[in-house]
Design a protein around this motif. Sequence first.
Motif, PDB file in Angstrom:
ATOM      1  N   MET A 166      -8.736   6.699   5.677  1.00 58.58           N
ATOM      2  CA  MET A 166      -7.324   6.562   6.065  1.00 58.58           C
ATOM      3  C   MET A 166      -6.451   7.591   5.326  1.00 58.58           C
ATOM      4  SD  MET A 166      -6.949   4.501   8.476  1.00 58.58           S
ATOM      5  CE  MET A 166      -8.523   4.386   9.282  1.00 58.58           C
ATOM      6  N   LEU A 167      -6.693   7.761   4.033  1.00 64.42           N
ATOM      7  CA  LEU A 167      -5.882   8.722   3.270  1.00 64.42           C
ATOM      8  C   LEU A 167      -5.994  10.111   3.895  1.00 64.42           C
ATOM      9  CD1 LEU A 167      -6.609   7.585  -0.421  1.00 64.42           C
ATOM     10  CD2 LEU A 167      -4.537   7.162   0.930  1.00 64.42           C
ATOM     11  N   ARG A 168      -7.200  10.449   4.338  1.00 64.40           N
ATOM     12  CA  ARG A 168      -7.418  11.754   4.973  1.00 64.40           C
ATOM     13  C   ARG A 168      -6.714  11.823   6.330  1.00 64.40           C
ATOM     14  NH1 ARG A 168     -12.639  11.494   5.250  1.00 64.40           N
ATOM     15  NH2 ARG A 168     -12.759  11.171   7.489  1.00 64.40           N
ATOM     16  N   GLY A 217      -8.063 -13.277  -0.005  1.00 68.80           N
ATOM     17  CA  GLY A 217      -7.159 -13.070   1.123  1.00 68.80           C
ATOM     18  C   GLY A 217      -7.905 -12.524   2.320  1.00 68.80           C
ATOM     19  N   ILE A 218      -7.169 -12.343   3.386  1.00 67.51           N
ATOM     20  CA  ILE A 218      -7.780 -11.874   4.631  1.00 67.51           C
ATOM     21  C   ILE A 218      -6.853 -10.869   5.309  1.00 67.51           C
ATOM     22  CG2 ILE A 218      -6.822 -13.891   5.882  1.00 67.51           C
ATOM     23  CD1 ILE A 218      -9.373 -13.726   7.699  1.00 67.51           C
ATOM     24  N   CYS A 219      -7.438  -9.924   6.004  1.00 64.59           N
ATOM     25  CA  CYS A 219      -6.615  -8.974   6.776  1.00 64.59           C
ATOM     26  C   CYS A 219      -7.482  -8.375   7.881  1.00 64.59           C
ATOM     27  CB  CYS A 219      -6.084  -7.853   5.875  1.00 64.59           C
ATOM     28  SG  CYS A 219      -7.345  -6.831   5.113  1.00 64.59           S
ATOM     29  N   SER A 220      -6.807  -7.712   8.800  1.00 70.32           N
ATOM     30  CA  SER A 220      -7.547  -6.929   9.799  1.00 70.32           C
ATOM     31  C   SER A 220      -7.633  -5.498   9.255  1.00 70.32           C
ATOM     32  CB  SER A 220      -6.806  -6.935  11.129  1.00 70.32           C
ATOM     33  OG  SER A 220      -5.564  -6.267  10.974  1.00 70.32           O
ATOM     34  N   TRP A 221      -8.471  -4.689   9.852  1.00 72.42           N
ATOM     35  CA  TRP A 221      -8.548  -3.281   9.434  1.00 72.42           C
ATOM     36  C   TRP A 221      -7.171  -2.633   9.613  1.00 72.42           C
ATOM     37  CZ3 TRP A 221     -12.627  -1.713   6.721  1.00 72.42           C
ATOM     38  CH2 TRP A 221     -13.889  -2.267   6.959  1.00 72.42           C
ATOM     39  N   PHE A 222      -6.454  -3.031  10.676  1.00 74.87           N
ATOM     40  CA  PHE A 222      -5.110  -2.503  10.924  1.00 74.87           C
ATOM     41  C   PHE A 222      -4.177  -2.849   9.758  1.00 74.87           C
ATOM     42  CE2 PHE A 222      -0.881  -3.840  12.583  1.00 74.87           C
ATOM     43  CZ  PHE A 222      -0.347  -2.578  12.802  1.00 74.87           C
ATOM     44  N   GLU A 223      -4.211  -4.120   9.336  1.00 79.61           N
ATOM     45  CA  GLU A 223      -3.340  -4.531   8.215  1.00 79.61           C
ATOM     46  C   GLU A 223      -3.750  -3.835   6.915  1.00 79.61           C
ATOM     47  OE1 GLU A 223      -2.209  -9.038   9.735  1.00 79.61           O
ATOM     48  OE2 GLU A 223      -4.223  -8.626   8.990  1.00 79.61           O
ATOM     49  N   PHE A 224      -5.033  -3.634   6.765  1.00 78.08           N
ATOM     50  CA  PHE A 224      -5.545  -2.903   5.592  1.00 78.08           C
ATOM     51  C   PHE A 224      -4.967  -1.480   5.601  1.00 78.08           C
ATOM     52  CE2 PHE A 224      -9.900  -1.638   3.446  1.00 78.08           C
ATOM     53  CZ  PHE A 224      -9.277  -1.535   2.214  1.00 78.08           C
ATOM     54  N   ALA A 225      -5.029  -0.850   6.767  1.00 76.20           N
ATOM     55  CA  ALA A 225      -4.505   0.525   6.891  1.00 76.20           C
ATOM     56  C   ALA A 225      -2.994   0.560   6.610  1.00 76.20           C
ATOM     57  CB  ALA A 225      -4.795   1.066   8.290  1.00 76.20           C
ATOM     58  N   GLN A 226      -2.287  -0.454   7.131  1.00 75.08           N
ATOM     59  CA  GLN A 226      -0.825  -0.505   6.901  1.00 75.08           C
ATOM     60  C   GLN A 226      -0.516  -0.575   5.406  1.00 75.08           C
ATOM     61  OE1 GLN A 226       0.473  -3.940   9.233  1.00 75.08           O
ATOM     62  NE2 GLN A 226       1.872  -2.553  10.298  1.00 75.08           N
ATOM     63  N   GLU A 227      -1.289  -1.410   4.695  1.00 66.18           N
ATOM     64  CA  GLU A 227      -1.043  -1.582   3.252  1.00 66.18           C
ATOM     65  C   GLU A 227      -1.363  -0.290   2.485  1.00 66.18           C
ATOM     66  OE1 GLU A 227       0.395  -4.304   2.331  1.00 66.18           O
ATOM     67  OE2 GLU A 227       0.290  -4.148   0.144  1.00 66.18           O
ATOM     68  N   ILE A 228      -2.408   0.403   2.925  1.00 69.34           N
ATOM     69  CA  ILE A 228      -2.741   1.691   2.276  1.00 69.34           C
ATOM     70  C   ILE A 228      -1.563   2.651   2.472  1.00 69.34           C
ATOM     71  CG2 ILE A 228      -4.330   3.689   2.298  1.00 69.34           C
ATOM     72  CD1 ILE A 228      -6.464   1.674   3.502  1.00 69.34           C
ATOM     73  N   ALA A 229      -1.015   2.649   3.687  1.00 71.10           N
ATOM     74  CA  ALA A 229       0.118   3.534   3.983  1.00 71.10           C
ATOM     75  C   ALA A 229       1.355   3.135   3.176  1.00 71.10           C
ATOM     76  CB  ALA A 229       0.428   3.490   5.479  1.00 71.10           C
ATOM     77  N   ASN A 230       1.615   1.810   3.077  1.00 75.76           N
ATOM     78  CA  ASN A 230       2.777   1.338   2.304  1.00 75.76           C
ATOM     79  C   ASN A 230       2.686   1.787   0.856  1.00 75.76           C
ATOM     80  OD1 ASN A 230       3.917   0.035   4.424  1.00 75.76           O
ATOM     81  ND2 ASN A 230       3.065  -1.985   3.919  1.00 75.76           N
ATOM     82  N   ILE A 231       1.530   1.541   0.264  1.00 72.91           N
ATOM     83  CA  ILE A 231       1.387   1.822  -1.176  1.00 72.91           C
ATOM     84  C   ILE A 231       1.489   3.326  -1.442  1.00 72.91           C
ATOM     85  CG2 ILE A 231      -0.182   1.652  -3.173  1.00 72.91           C
ATOM     86  CD1 ILE A 231      -1.342  -0.914  -1.814  1.00 72.91           C
ATOM     87  N   THR A 232       0.926   4.111  -0.551  1.00 71.01           N
ATOM     88  CA  THR A 232       0.932   5.562  -0.784  1.00 71.01           C
ATOM     89  C   THR A 232       2.172   6.232  -0.164  1.00 71.01           C
ATOM     90  OG1 THR A 232      -0.435   5.907   1.186  1.00 71.01           O
ATOM     91  CG2 THR A 232      -1.589   5.763  -0.927  1.00 71.01           C
ATOM     92  N   LYS A 233       3.061   5.385   0.398  1.00 69.49           N
ATOM     93  CA  LYS A 233       4.306   5.876   1.008  1.00 69.49           C
ATOM     94  C   LYS A 233       4.043   6.920   2.104  1.00 69.49           C
ATOM     95  CE  LYS A 233       7.366   4.819  -2.878  1.00 69.49           C
ATOM     96  NZ  LYS A 233       6.439   3.999  -3.635  1.00 69.49           N
ATOM     97  N   SER A 234       2.993   6.660   2.855  1.00 71.06           N
ATOM     98  CA  SER A 234       2.693   7.555   3.972  1.00 71.06           C
ATOM     99  C   SER A 234       3.621   7.238   5.148  1.00 71.06           C
ATOM    100  CB  SER A 234       1.238   7.370   4.405  1.00 71.06           C
ATOM    101  OG  SER A 234       1.057   7.922   5.681  1.00 71.06           O
ATOM    102  N   GLU A 235       4.029   8.264   5.846  1.00 68.17           N
ATOM    103  CA  GLU A 235       4.901   8.015   7.002  1.00 68.17           C
ATOM    104  C   GLU A 235       4.136   8.013   8.319  1.00 68.17           C
ATOM    105  OE1 GLU A 235       8.196  10.669   6.537  1.00 68.17           O
ATOM    106  OE2 GLU A 235       8.952   9.459   4.868  1.00 68.17           O
ATOM    107  N   CYS A 236       2.836   8.055   8.209  1.00 63.46           N
ATOM    108  CA  CYS A 236       1.996   8.052   9.404  1.00 63.46           C
ATOM    109  C   CYS A 236       2.235   6.769  10.211  1.00 63.46           C
ATOM    110  CB  CYS A 236       0.535   8.130   8.956  1.00 63.46           C
ATOM    111  SG  CYS A 236      -0.604   8.289  10.300  1.00 63.46           S
ATOM    112  N   ASN A 237       2.251   6.909  11.509  1.00 60.64           N
ATOM    113  CA  ASN A 237       2.462   5.762  12.392  1.00 60.64           C
ATOM    114  C   ASN A 237       1.110   5.101  12.666  1.00 60.64           C
ATOM    115  OD1 ASN A 237       3.613   4.045  14.251  1.00 60.64           O
ATOM    116  ND2 ASN A 237       3.415   5.506  15.938  1.00 60.64           N
TER     117      ASN A 237
END
Length: 288
Positions: A166-168, A217-237
């Motif tokens: 995801m970071l890539r 806890g539990i999440c979907s891969w989508f929610e996992f990706a969203q959290e990675i983006a939030n923490i790293t302040k990515s603006e990717c949609n």
Amino acid sequence: MTNILITGSKGQLGFALQNVEQNYPKFNCYFADKNQLDITKPNTIEEFITTNNIKVIINCAAYTNVDKAEDNEGLATEINKVAVENLALISKKHNVTLIHISSDYVFDGTSEKPYLETDITNPQNKYGFTKLKGEEALQKINPANALIIRTSWLYSLHGNNFVNTMLRLFKNNKTVKVVSDQKGSPTNATDLANVLFTIIPHINNKNVEIYHYSNKGICSWFEFAQEIANITKSECNIVPISSKDFNSKVKRPKYSLLNTEKMQQTFHIEILSWQDSLKQCLNKINKL
Ligand SMILES: NC(=O)C1=CN([C@@H]2O[C@H](COP(=O)(O)OP(=O)(O)OC[C@H]3O[C@@H](n4cnc5c(N)ncnc54)[C@H](OP(=O)(O)O)[C@@H]3O)[C@@H](O)[C@H]2O)C=CC1
Ligand SMILES: Cc1cn([C@H]2C[C@H](O)[C@@H](COP(=O)(O)OP(=O)(O)O[C@H]3O[C@@H](C)C(=O)[C@@H](O)[C@H]3O)O2)c(=O)[nH]c1=O
């Protein structure tokens, strides 16, 4: 001092163990990558065990490419099943404690509640199938003090995993589509590495024991990706998609949350939430 062999040491779990090893001075660890010690070569392993008076093996070596396993079942079986069988035989012969790592992908994902160690397995893809065969081979040989630790969605800043992917992708794309109908729990490899070293002195079982370990806890891969983006302040949609719209021939479980109560109660360990642990991992990026 307890001498411990860590196989597959260049993988993400092996690397995480190497990073935390200095916190466990009672252990003398031998980290061996594929070139130094190929787990499909039992004679080499046995010689290493006896020469170095190894008392514990943590088997981090595996064939983990889920997509490629569909076409490479033979090789995946050699590494995930046959080699595990040999490690079990060697462990039994030399009285070595074997800690083997397995996966949530041994389940079919049709459950509606977190999977217990005793729940019925039914892998949906070749990787999961070969991991299950490895579990069964180990259980059949049944060396004393052996553990199977099933974990899920393992990640770290090292190696191939969803977080690094995801970071890539976030760096190079305005939009990333991620499946939202597969749920489970991510596992920080550093947390699992600490747990493995913590439990070693307390292992005492006559028959192979299975334990489940993931973050809470539990999440979907989508929610996992969203959290990675939030923490790293990515603006990717990040756009949720269903599994059928993701281009892969591999069937993955829709739900693979692991119940970790047995692990927590037996070894008195606390487990961080997947969000808190993900923050701890990603905060290291700034410090690199
Ligand atoms: N990654 C995940 O999401 C999850 C992993 N697991 C399990 O956790 C364990 C650790 O996984 P992880 O660290 O992510 O895996 P990695 O793929 O990161 O590491 C596995 C390592 O094993 C090495 N290896 C492959 N074949 C051999 C061999 N014949 N002899 C010795 N080493 C070999 C690989 O080398 P090379 O790359 O050069 O082939 C690689 O360095 C595995 O058992 C895996 O099945 C469970 C749930 C989730
Ligand atoms: C890269 C990417 C993946 N995905 C989906 C595919 C898949 O359903 C999910 C995770 O992708 P991965 O390629 O990381 O999945 P995968 O390799 O299946 O991850 C698994 O690895 C093995 C070793 C395990 O044992 C499992 O616990 C699990 O972690 O996200 C997207 O929706 N969009 C994307 O851009």
